[in-house]
Structures are given as structure tokens and as C-alpha cells.
Write a protein that holds these residues in place. Structure first.
Motif, mmCIF file in Angstrom:
data_model
loop_
_atom_site.group_PDB
_atom_site.id
_atom_site.type_symbol
_atom_site.label_atom_id
_atom_site.label_comp_id
_atom_site.label_asym_id
_atom_site.label_seq_id
_atom_site.Cartn_x
_atom_site.Cartn_y
_atom_site.Cartn_z
ATOM 1 N N UNK A 266 0.845 -1.188 0.000
ATOM 2 C CA UNK A 266 0.000 0.000 0.000
ATOM 3 C C UNK A 266 0.886 1.246 0.000
ATOM 4 N N UNK A 267 0.420 2.304 -0.667
ATOM 5 C CA UNK A 267 1.197 3.535 -0.647
ATOM 6 C C UNK A 267 0.304 4.733 -0.947
ATOM 7 N N UNK A 268 0.783 5.900 -0.544
ATOM 8 C CA UNK A 268 0.210 7.168 -0.965
ATOM 9 C C UNK A 268 1.375 8.125 -1.207
ATOM 10 N N UNK A 275 -4.976 6.185 -0.627
ATOM 11 C CA UNK A 275 -4.160 4.989 -0.434
ATOM 12 C C UNK A 275 -4.401 4.040 -1.593
ATOM 13 N N UNK A 276 -3.330 3.699 -2.291
ATOM 14 C CA UNK A 276 -3.422 2.771 -3.417
ATOM 15 C C UNK A 276 -2.701 1.472 -3.071
ATOM 16 N N UNK A 277 -3.004 0.424 -3.821
ATOM 17 C CA UNK A 277 -2.541 -0.909 -3.440
ATOM 18 C C UNK A 277 -2.150 -1.713 -4.667
ATOM 19 N N UNK A 278 -1.147 -2.550 -4.490
ATOM 20 C CA UNK A 278 -0.791 -3.564 -5.476
ATOM 21 C C UNK A 278 -0.700 -4.893 -4.726
ATOM 22 N N UNK A 279 -1.396 -5.907 -5.206
ATOM 23 C CA UNK A 279 -1.303 -7.220 -4.572
ATOM 24 C C UNK A 279 -0.320 -8.083 -5.352
#
Length: 313
Positions: A266-268, A275-279
Motif C-alpha cells: 500500500x502507498x500514498x 491509499x493505493x494498493x498492489x497485490x
């Protein structure tokens, strides 16, 4: 970074260093367009590696030309560990087989960067990796927290100056015929340093981490992590460096959190607090043949809620 990616590290005198092929896929943040993970990330086995500034303290290892084929620079180490090891124990074993050398970083106008590193895995174990006086040091980190300089054991010693910090407010006291009560909530944390120096940030990081309420789910844990990380967000103008008559404001460019159980990153960013996410599952499903760069750009979007107005009953 997909598994199978080939890398060649750096050695002094602009010579090639350690060469390796990624055994594991990894997701994380890079710096100034460097084609690998530099500041922090996680891999498909649940190992996290993060780099933190250790200026004026880190002294890397001496290397000779005979060592060049096992040598890396400070920015390459996180990428190497993330793509080749699955646990903290494996990472420590790998560190004992490579050399970390002091050398200029071309992406940083040939500056010599100094770091120490935090390693964590799914088990919850966390260690700090430091190179001091030319020697590798592995220090158990039961707290998990780490900031920049000074070295980690100094930060632990400094914690003893703040044993009075508590989430519980002060009780009223009686002085003669006068009753004195705290003037507001939060008195238990009176005296906690609030500036942006790394020693002060370490105190806040430990305090908030140890005091936060348990999280019922992984998503709750991520939300809590970002609330804690709010305490370290540097607004533009609050910290300014001067060099050559030019001012350079320090800002918190990226704030990130990793879920090592469900393999989510997760990052911003400073420009966009969403908050954005990559799985890892989605990344692996993409079957990427080469290193890929996800979009971290974009400005803040302000949601207009005027149309949601409802009468008060």
C-alpha cells in the motif's frame, strides 16, 4: 520485478559487481528512476526489506578486485535480498556471503549514500542490518521500528529517556488546598518529541506502535498503520535544507505499508493522499516478462458530496 529477472550489481572503479537472477517476484518503491527496488518492498514469500538513511555513521566493507563478483552498492542491497531470499534467516545468511562497498551512486550525482536496513518476514521477526566500522552487524529488533541516523542501538538507549510516556492521562494531584488536573486529554504523552529529526521520529514510532489498539482484520491493521504514519508526514516548508544559496524543502514523498500475510503493498504520495494498493497475486497473474513500473502519479481528487444531502429526521 518478476522472478527470472537478471541483475548485475556495482563494484568500485565502475566495474560490474555481483550478478544474479531473481528467484522471487518483488514489489516496492524505487528512487529517481532506478531500475530496481531501492527504498523498500516485499516479495512473494512475505519478506520485507526497507532502507533508511544512516549518514555519518555507516562505514561499509573493504573490498579488493577479488571481491568484485560478490559486491553491491548500498541501493542495490534491498533489491538483492528481496529477489533471492524468503525469510530473515535466509537474508542474514546471504548477507554474510556478499560485500557492501562504499562507492558513488550515478543516479545521485555520484554522491556516496549511507544506509541501514530493516528486515521482517511473515513470522513477525524483525532485524536491523548495519555496516559500522567496516563490519556487518545484525541486531534483533523486537520493536520493529526504525528511522534514520544515528545507529539503532543509540535509538534504543535514547528510548530510556521517555519511559514516562503513557496513553493514560495524568491523575489529579493535591497541593495544599489546591487540586490540579490535566488541562486536556493526552497528558500521558506530554513531553513526547514532535519534531522531524530521526531520534524524535523513532520515539513517536515506538510510542504509537506500542499503544495502538489491536486490529481485528488485516485491513484494519493497514488503516491503523497509515494513521500512525500520519505522525511523520512532513509538509512542504516545515523542514528546509540550504546548499549553494538554494533552498530545498524536505517533504514526505511516499508513505507505504506492507501486509506480509496477504502480500499486499500500500502507498500514498505527497500529491495524492488516496491509499493505493498492489497485490502480489495480481502482479503474478500479469505474467510480466520484465521489470514494470506502476503509475504513482496523479493529483488529489476532491470529492464533492453536495448531491448526497438528505433531510434530517
Amino acid at each position: 520485478i518478476p522472478a527470472g529477472t537478471k541483475f548485475v550489481g556495482s563494484a568500485p572503479e565502475n566495474k560490474p559487481g555481483l550478478a544474479w537472477t531473481a528467484k522471487y517476484a518483488a514489489i516496492g518503491t524505487n528512487t529517481l528512476g532506478m531500475p530496481y527496488i531501492t527504498t523498500g518492498g516485499l516479495n512473494e514469500k512475505g519478506l520485507y526489506v526497507g532502507a533508511f538513511n544512516l549518514a555519518e555513521f555507516a562505514v561499509y566493507q573493504d573490498v579488493t578486485p577479488a571481491d568484485y563478483d560478490k559486491t553491491l552498492n548500498a541501493f542495490e542491497l534491498p533489491n538483492y535480498l528481496l529477489t533471492t531470499t524468503a525469510t530473515v534467516d535466509e537474508a542474514i545468511a546471504a548477507l554474510r556471503e556478499v560485500k557492501l562497498a562504499d562507492m558513488p551512486i550515478k543516479y545521485f550525482d555520484n554522491l556516496h549514500m549511507q544506509f541501514h536496513y530493516r528486515l521482517s518476514d511473515k513470522s513477525g521477526r524483525s532485524v536491523v542490518i548495519e555496516y559500522l566500522e567496516g563490519e556487518l552487524h545484525v541486531i534483533e529488533n523486537p520493536l520493529g521500528a526504525l528511522t534514520n541516523s544515528p545507529n539503532f542501538t543509540w535509538h534504543l538507549t535514547n528510548l530510556t529517556n521517555y519511559l514516562n510516556l503513557s496513553p493514560y492521562g495524568w491523575p489529579a494531584i493535591e497541593l495544599e488546598n489546591l487540586t490540579l488536573k490535566p488541562s486536556s486529554l493526552g497528558s500521558g504523552l506530554n513531553g513526547m518529541p514532535g519534531d522531524f529529526t530521526s531520534p524524535s521520529r523513532f520515539i513517536r514510532a515506538v510510542a504509537f506502535q506500542e499503544m495502538h489498539a489491536p486490529s481485528a482484520t488485516a485491513d484494519d491493521g493497514i488503516k491503523t498503520a497509515f494513521h500512525i504514519l500520519n505522525q511523520f508526514d512532513i509538509p512542504k516548508g516545515a523542514s528546509v535544507q540550504k546548499a549553494g544559496g538554494v533552498e530545498y524543502p524536505d517533504i514526505t514523498q511516499v508513505t507505504a505499508a506492507s501486509d506480509l500475510t496477504n502480500l499486499r503493498f500500500f502507498f500514498r504520495t505527497y500529491e495524492n493522499s488516496q491509499i493505493r494498493m498492489i497485490t502480489m497475486a495480481d502482479f503474478l497473474a500479469g505474467n510480466h516478462a520484465d521489470v514494470v513500473l506502476f503509475d504513482r502519479g496523479g493529483d488529489e481528487v476532491f470529492e464533492n458530496i453536495a448531491d448526497t444531502a438528505k433531510p434530517v429526521k
